[in-house]
Enzyme design. Structure first.
Site, PDB file in Angstrom:
ATOM      1  N   SER A   1     -12.721 -17.889   4.615  1.00 26.68           N
ATOM      2  CA  SER A   1     -14.095 -18.033   5.022  1.00 26.68           C
ATOM      3  C   SER A   1     -13.929 -18.352   6.573  1.00 26.68           C
ATOM      4  O   SER A   1     -12.826 -18.488   7.036  1.00 26.68           O
ATOM      5  CB  SER A   1     -14.862 -19.012   4.196  1.00 26.68           C
ATOM      6  OG  SER A   1     -14.294 -20.032   4.624  1.00 26.68           O
ATOM      7  N   LYS A   2     -15.185 -18.484   7.397  1.00 23.20           N
ATOM      8  CA  LYS A   2     -15.194 -18.897   8.534  1.00 23.20           C
ATOM      9  C   LYS A   2     -14.344 -20.274   8.810  1.00 23.20           C
ATOM     10  O   LYS A   2     -14.006 -20.454  10.079  1.00 23.20           O
ATOM     11  CB  LYS A   2     -16.650 -19.060   9.174  1.00 23.20           C
ATOM     12  CG  LYS A   2     -17.264 -17.596   9.221  1.00 23.20           C
ATOM     13  CD  LYS A   2     -18.948 -17.665   9.817  1.00 23.20           C
ATOM     14  CE  LYS A   2     -19.484 -16.419   9.844  1.00 23.20           C
ATOM     15  NZ  LYS A   2     -20.608 -16.483  10.235  1.00 23.20           N
ATOM     16  N   ARG A   3     -14.361 -21.200   8.020  1.00 22.98           N
ATOM     17  CA  ARG A   3     -13.542 -22.469   8.261  1.00 22.98           C
ATOM     18  C   ARG A   3     -12.058 -22.227   8.400  1.00 22.98           C
ATOM     19  O   ARG A   3     -11.453 -23.192   8.859  1.00 22.98           O
ATOM     20  CB  ARG A   3     -13.944 -23.391   6.787  1.00 22.98           C
ATOM     21  CG  ARG A   3     -12.951 -23.060   5.487  1.00 22.98           C
ATOM     22  CD  ARG A   3     -13.087 -24.060   4.566  1.00 22.98           C
ATOM     23  NE  ARG A   3     -12.365 -23.659   3.390  1.00 22.98           N
ATOM     24  CZ  ARG A   3     -12.960 -22.912   2.311  1.00 22.98           C
ATOM     25  NH1 ARG A   3     -14.321 -22.211   2.523  1.00 22.98           N
ATOM     26  NH2 ARG A   3     -12.228 -22.559   1.480  1.00 22.98           N
ATOM     27  N   HIS A   4     -11.555 -21.128   7.965  1.00 26.18           N
ATOM     28  CA  HIS A   4     -10.112 -20.745   8.378  1.00 26.18           C
ATOM     29  C   HIS A   4     -10.084 -20.264   9.802  1.00 26.18           C
ATOM     30  O   HIS A   4      -8.680 -20.195  10.002  1.00 26.18           O
ATOM     31  CB  HIS A   4      -9.769 -19.766   7.108  1.00 26.18           C
ATOM     32  CG  HIS A   4      -9.634 -20.209   5.981  1.00 26.18           C
ATOM     33  ND1 HIS A   4     -10.599 -19.795   4.839  1.00 26.18           N
ATOM     34  CD2 HIS A   4      -9.054 -21.282   5.222  1.00 26.18           C
ATOM     35  CE1 HIS A   4     -10.367 -20.340   3.833  1.00 26.18           C
ATOM     36  NE2 HIS A   4      -9.507 -21.389   3.939  1.00 26.18           N
ATOM     37  N   GLY A   5     -11.106 -19.580  10.276  1.00 29.05           N
ATOM     38  CA  GLY A   5     -10.795 -19.204  11.647  1.00 29.05           C
ATOM     39  C   GLY A   5     -11.776 -17.932  11.584  1.00 29.05           C
ATOM     40  O   GLY A   5     -12.570 -17.627  11.094  1.00 29.05           O
TER      41      GLY A   5
END
Length: 483
Positions: A253-257
């Site tokens: 998800s976006k939290r990973h980059g």
């Protein structure tokens, strides 16, 4: 039978890497066998439709080389290739009514309030299971409701006893209890088909032989099987790909980059790298090779080598792979792409950007690294003289001052201020004074760059800086060390 695959995205924004992998695998499966690859736009969910998203899909597929044989733009024998256009012809409603006539579907007039009352909490999660209430309406009740213009949906009539089995090319036969199958909506109250219904109809009418999708759709596949059986149609081959996870082993998800193709390109990654990297997220080629062009992937790709275990999106490996593509790139092509990044750091017209481009091509992994790698050519940073101390290079502040004081006159007299000539000066000096070449090179490199890590050696840096700037920086280093 000729293999036909499809990529059928919903135009809801940027293309996530999971969607791009689906498109890539579908393309490779078709092309490996000389088949056709179709692009179909599934825009039946009008609430999630994002303006411009279709352009993003087309642009991404062009950039990555996943060129369809049939598409909304190209046309083809089984169009239209946009679901909203197919809706206008009454296509989906026609097939939904066929199912009603067979007893495989039914009108549902339940109000939102009644549907809300059916919700229940199971294992801490709120779910809604329809109770087949409207299945038992009489023909007269249905006709009266329709005549009155009462809002309705059309639901699939799934059995509550027995089992349904489907075959996946990777997972084998999968059997589920029919009591677990909800009566999913086929036609929504706005007259649009749901994704689950429309893709079955379209896959059949378009002659799709292999359906590629993420394994999160495995739980929905029995409902598709029931639809194929209800129509008497042959099912396509299913290939459910493994989940893509972040390095923390949670769903990417976006939290990973960066998780979309556009974001990865903006971060300085090449389309070729992204395609190569994503191909390996779940698929393993024979041998240890990891770098493949798209044409090579077409030749090598065997979908039976797709794994079942989740694939980890390793940004470190992605950047390494991009660096390998940089090294293999034609210098002119690399310069064309790197020029904006070079100009972010360098404004002096006397500095040759093409020289800098070739210097960083074999050292950079992504384009945004380039400005920081070369900024010292524009302006010498304010560095600490502690940089001169380096045990490995056998350099100290004391011998650094000696080296610079003794080398300055040599460099001042050098008529040919080139990499080769300057290196020869250093080598001759080191031999005469009993220093290691690496010691003198380290000291000079710190003096002219002001940093411990540079994309080139001391004499190459001096050639690009030119005589006046190089000598000025050497004198400044002497003054720093004398202070």
């Amino acid at each position: 039978m000729k293999i036909r695959t499809r990529y059928a995205p919903s135009p809801t924004g940027k293309m996530h890497v999971g969607n791009l992998r689906t498109a890539l695998y579908a393309y490779l499966i078709a092309k490996h066998e000389g088949g056709d690859f179709i692009l179909r736009i599934e825009d039946t969910d009008q609430e999630r439709y994002v303006e411009g998203a279709v352009d993003i899909i087309n642009h991404t597929m062009q950039e990555t080389g996943l060129i369809p044989d049939e598409s909304p733009d190209l046309g083809g024998p089984v169009g239209p290739y946009v679901q909203s256009e197919r809706v206008k012809s009454g296509l989906y409603m026609k097939y939904a009514k066929q199912l009603i006539d067979k007893g495989e579907a039914y009108y549902c007039f339940c109000t939102p309030e009644r549907l809300e009352s059916l919700k229940q909490v199971v294992a801490g999660k709120e779910i809604s299971v329809y109770d087949k209430h409207c299945l038992h309406l009489s023909k007269e009740e249905i006709e009266a409701n329709l005549a009155a213009g009462k809002p309705y949906v059309i639901r699939q009539n799934n059995p509550t006893e027995g089992t349904t089995t489907f075959h996946d090319e990777l997972y084998g036969d999968i059997t589920v209890e029919n009591k677990e199958l909800d009566d999913m909506i086929l036609i929504k109250s706005d007259g649009y088909p749901t994704y689950n219904f429309a893709n079955v109809i379209d896959d059949h009418l378009m002659g799709i032989t292999h359906v590629v999708r993420g394994n999160e759709y495995i739980s929905s596949t029995p409902k598709y099987t029931r639809l194929y059986q209800a129509f008497g149609w042959e099912e396509p081959k299913y290939i459910h790909c493994p989940l893509i996870m972040g390095e923390d082993h949670k769903k990417l998800s976006k939290r990973h980059g960066a998780t979309s193709y556009e974001d990865l390109v903006e971060q300085g990654l090449l389309p070729e790298t992204i395609v190569n990297f994503i191909a390996l997220l779940g698929w393993s080629p024979e041998g240890d090779r990891e770098i493949f062009s798209l044409d090579e992937l077409v030749k090598e790709f065997d979908y039976h080598r797709i794994g079942k275990s989740p694939a980890v999106f390793d940004y470190t490996k992605l950047h390494w792979m991009n660096g390998e593509y940089f090294k293999a790139m034609d210098p002119e092509k690399f310069y064309e792409k790197a020029e904006p990044w070079l100009k972010q750091a360098i404004t002096k017209p006397e500095i040759d950007l093409k020289q800098l481009s070739e210097m960083v091509r074999t050292r950079a992994e992504v384009f945004p690294e380039i400005p920081d790698m070369i900024r010292f050519f524009e302006t010498l940073p304010d560095y600490d003289t502690a940089l001169f101390d380096n045990k490995k290079q056998k350099a100290t502040k004391e011998n650094s001052l000696q080296i610079l004081e003794e080398m300055l006159p040599i460099f001042e007299k050098e008529e040919h201020f080139t990499n080769d000539a300057l290196f020869a000066d250093i080598a001759a000096y080191a031999e005469e004074k009993g220093f290691k070449n690496k010691t003198v090179i380290w000291v000079v490199r710190i003096a002219v760059s002001g940093q411990a890590v540079t994309p080139a050696g001391a004499t190459q840096i001096m050639e690009i800086l030119g005589r006046d700037e190089s000598l000025a920086r050497l004198r400044k280093a002497v003054a720093k060390l004398q202070a």
